[in-house]
Each structure stands twice: as C-alpha cells, then as structure tokens.
Design a protein around this motif. Sequence first.
Motif, PDB file in Angstrom:
ATOM      1  N   ASN A 172       7.805  -4.519  -0.817  1.00 16.05           N
ATOM      2  CA  ASN A 172       7.115  -3.394  -0.175  1.00 16.05           C
ATOM      3  C   ASN A 172       6.506  -2.437  -1.189  1.00 16.05           C
ATOM      4  N   GLU A 173       7.187  -2.288  -2.320  1.00 17.15           N
ATOM      5  CA  GLU A 173       6.595  -1.445  -3.379  1.00 17.15           C
ATOM      6  C   GLU A 173       5.311  -2.075  -3.901  1.00 17.15           C
ATOM      7  N   LEU A 174       5.370  -3.417  -4.082  1.00 20.66           N
ATOM      8  CA  LEU A 174       4.171  -4.122  -4.544  1.00 20.66           C
ATOM      9  C   LEU A 174       3.028  -3.970  -3.528  1.00 20.66           C
ATOM     10  N   LEU A 175       3.360  -4.120  -2.245  1.00 14.88           N
ATOM     11  CA  LEU A 175       2.336  -3.986  -1.201  1.00 14.88           C
ATOM     12  C   LEU A 175       1.752  -2.572  -1.224  1.00 14.88           C
ATOM     13  N   ASN A 176       2.608  -1.574  -1.343  1.00 17.70           N
ATOM     14  CA  ASN A 176       2.108  -0.190  -1.391  1.00 17.70           C
ATOM     15  C   ASN A 176       1.111  -0.017  -2.531  1.00 17.70           C
ATOM     16  N   GLN A 177       1.462  -0.579  -3.695  1.00 13.47           N
ATOM     17  CA  GLN A 177       0.544  -0.448  -4.848  1.00 13.47           C
ATOM     18  C   GLN A 177      -0.812  -1.064  -4.538  1.00 13.47           C
ATOM     19  N   HIS A 178      -0.802  -2.303  -4.021  1.00 14.46           N
ATOM     20  CA  HIS A 178      -2.080  -3.000  -3.783  1.00 14.46           C
ATOM     21  C   HIS A 178      -2.878  -2.324  -2.669  1.00 14.46           C
ATOM     22  N   PHE A 179      -2.203  -1.898  -1.604  1.00 15.39           N
ATOM     23  CA  PHE A 179      -2.951  -1.316  -0.491  1.00 15.39           C
ATOM     24  C   PHE A 179      -3.395   0.117  -0.811  1.00 15.39           C
ATOM     25  N   ASP A 180      -2.625   0.836  -1.625  1.00 18.00           N
ATOM     26  CA  ASP A 180      -3.105   2.158  -2.075  1.00 18.00           C
ATOM     27  C   ASP A 180      -4.345   1.979  -2.962  1.00 18.00           C
TER      28      ASP A 180
END
Length: 443
Positions: free
Chosen positions: A88-96
């Motif tokens: 989820n942290e990785l997803l947050n980075q990419h989607f931000d």
Amino acid sequence: MKILKFGGTSVGSAARMKAVAALIQGDEPKIVVLSAMSGTTNALVQISELLYQHKNEEAKAQIDALHHTYKQVATDFYTSAEKQQQANELLNQHFDYLRAFTQDSFTTHEERAVLAQGELLSTALFQFFLEEQGINSVLLPALNFMKIDENEEPDTAYIAANLKAELAKYPETKLFITQGYICRNAFGEVDNLKRGGSDYSASLIGAAADADEIQIWTDIDGMHNNDPRIVKNTYPIAVLSFDEAAELAYFGAKILHPSSVQPAKQKNIPVRLLNTMQPEAKGTIITAESEGGKIKAVAAKDGITAIKIKSGRMLLAYGFLRSVFEVFERYKTPIDMITTSEVAVSLTIDNARFLNEIVHELEAFGQVEADQEQTIVCVVGDFMEERSGAALKVFEALKDIPLRMISYGGSKNNISVLINTPHKVDALQKLNEGIFEHNATNA
Ligand code: ADP
Ligand code: ASP
Ligand code: MG
C-alpha cells in the motif's frame, strides 16, 4: 538462462500472478519479464488523454479509481499485514506521482512517464509476493539497461553491456524479475517500446543475455492460423520459422509485438508461445527451421494508408523510385507494400503522421492520391515448394473481395493483399474457409 514473459491477462489479478509464481519455480536461471496488469496501460492512456485536454478533475477521478482497484489487488495478494502495508505504501507513492500530473501542463515526456507506471507496479507487487513466499529473487529495473537510440531503435550493445552488468551484481541469484515495455530513450528519459512492447523487451533481453529460450506466456495456446477474435475454428500452429513468425507479427497477429522476432532470430534463440491458462498445451515453437510447403496462417494489419503516384514521365527512368523513397526516408516513414506499373507506383504506409508533408513532396513527381482506412491481409507460409498452387488458393478464396494491391514474391513467406478495411472480416473468414477448413477439421 531462460526468459519468460507474462502478458497483461497472465498477471491480470492477484490470483493470476500467484499462478505465474507457481510456473516459474525450479532452479534453472530465469529472467521473468512482466507486462502491466490487463487494463492498466489502457487506463493510463485514457488518463493521459484527459490530462492533455486539461480535464484534470476527470483525470484525477480515473487515477483514484485505478488506485482503488490496485488496493484490492494488494488485499488479495498478501497474507501478512507487513506485506500488505508495504504494497500500500508503494501504491500510494505511484498514485501520488500520477496525481501530481493533474496540477500542471502535460507534455509527451510526462505522458511516457505515466505510461511506465503499469509495469513498475506489476513487477514490484510480484516481487513482494515472492519475498513473502521466501523465494529468492531480484527485481531488476529495466530502466537501468533497456534503451532506444535517436531513431527509436533498440541500442543492442548498450542493452547487452548494461544487462550483463546488472546480472553480475547478483552472482548467487537464479531468478530475476523485470519490466517489459519500458526503456530509456537517447535523452535518458523514460520511454517505451510501443503498445504490446513487452514481447519485444523479452526478445531483446533474451538476445542480450544469450538465452537458451524465450517463452512468451499469454492467454492463448500459441499462434493461431487466423485471428481468433474474428474467425471461428482457428487452431494453434505447432511450428513456425522465424521468418514466418516475423511476417505474422509484423502484419497484425497481436500475440507478438511486430518487431519481437528479430532479436531472437539474430541470435538463433527459440521462441515458445505458451498459454498461462493452460500450461500443459504445446503452444507454438519458433525456430530457424521451416516445415516447408505449407500455407501456415493469415493475419491482418489495419490503419494502412495507400499512396498512388501517377506520372507520365517516370517509371522506367532510373533514379525515379529512389527519389520517391527518399521522401519517405526524410519523414522516417517505413513503406510496407509496393507495386509498380508503367504509369504509376502504389505503396502503403502504416504511420500517417507526416502524410500531408509526404503527399506535398511527392506532388513534385506527378499526381498523388492517398487513401486511408486500408488493411493489409497477409497469408504466410512456405511458398517456394508449393509454388504452383498457393496463390490460386488465396485468390480463389478472395474472389468476391475487391483487391486494391497484390504483393507476391517479395519473400518466399508472404502473399499480401490490400483491401478496404470494411472488407477485412469477410476476407479473413473467406480465407479460413478456402485455405484452412480442411486442416481445421483434421486438427
Ligand atoms: P498479452 O497481454 O499476453 O501480451 P495479447 O492480447 O497482446 O496478450 O496477445 C494475445 C491475443 O492475441 C490473443 O488473446 C488473441 O486474441 C490475439 N491474437 C490475434 N491474432 C492471433 C493469432 N494469429 N494467434 C493467436 N492469438 C492472436
Ligand atoms: N503494457 C503494455 C501494453 O499494454 C505492454 C505490453 O503489455 O506488452 O501495451
Ligand atoms: Mg501483447
């Protein structure tokens, strides 16, 4: 070393990626090349279009929707709370990162960075899963070795040197994961190998690593004799030569990226097309060997423009065709088919970006007509040994379809015709009935 490439459907959900993890077990050294999860690159294309049109709110809504889909993937994929959190942290980075593009103006450079997110996400999520399972693997960033030059052609020397340098960092590792499709360009920017480019990545990686075999794992049991999206009763072809496969890929068989056979052919590395949904199926093997004497398959390529140049004073004059070709060369526009007569020359292109400029320059040689919405239908096989029957079968099958251009003899593997696109479905079906019906009932 083997290269195994898994396409969008094959990594289309957490469950599918788990099935891929099972398929890549074993001690043999492997580089696994992943596409984006199915639908992702299309979604990123749409988001980019909205950003170009300054529809930033709509773009943001689509980014949020895609983020939501990926959060569900993370929930389904991992058992440990730790990996779910990491994902989820990785997803947050990419989607931000994607959301940041909705603040500002949007350029082609930024579009390419957006399009790269799909493969970056799928490979990172997959690597987390392997870690959770205790499988020893390394995620190799394709942006560290995959490169195209100023002509948008792969820089094979650079790719080989840099891939080998990356691999050498991990002498104990047998399993590597990397992104298909994405690369750097001559300016060092993030770029890509065009839609469907993960096949090309796999082949380039195979050639760079001197692999024993390149496996393209997809959602169908090999190259079929005709387009299965259009024609019923198609069947997989067990054996193809590099040249036959290259013609089919170039002329529209979507299962392979148009350029993906060439690197494997150059290094004589067998390419196997396999089905993730049916791993025991034999699929198609592509090697230097030709079976000989058979019509193998039909493919069609849409989006073709036909250009006819008529001139009273030209064709037998030497140097005329060179002058014509130079116009296309200046606009970096490849020609696919060509036919000539005493008074005219007709040719086709599939990239109409500079059509107006090309037509304008050709008008110096004579009267020019350009027609879009054309389709090349290409019949592939080994026509040397069946010299005296293949063409008849093809034209008999196509007798009710208006043919605009015909090309035969350019290579021993290909008979191509140009038709108006609305006739394509009919042409593919007629060819199936006329050429393959007998084989199909025996398959
Ligand atoms: P991937 O996402 O694995 O790269 P693609 O969608 O790019 O998969 O390619 C596989 C699809 O290609 C098949 O599902 C099929 O619909 C389509 N296709 C078109 N022509 C052919 C053909 N001659 N043989 C097999 N598949 C073909
Ligand atoms: N993800 C890219 C595409 O959808 C590349 C690929 O799947 O081969 O075109
Ligand atoms: Mg593909």
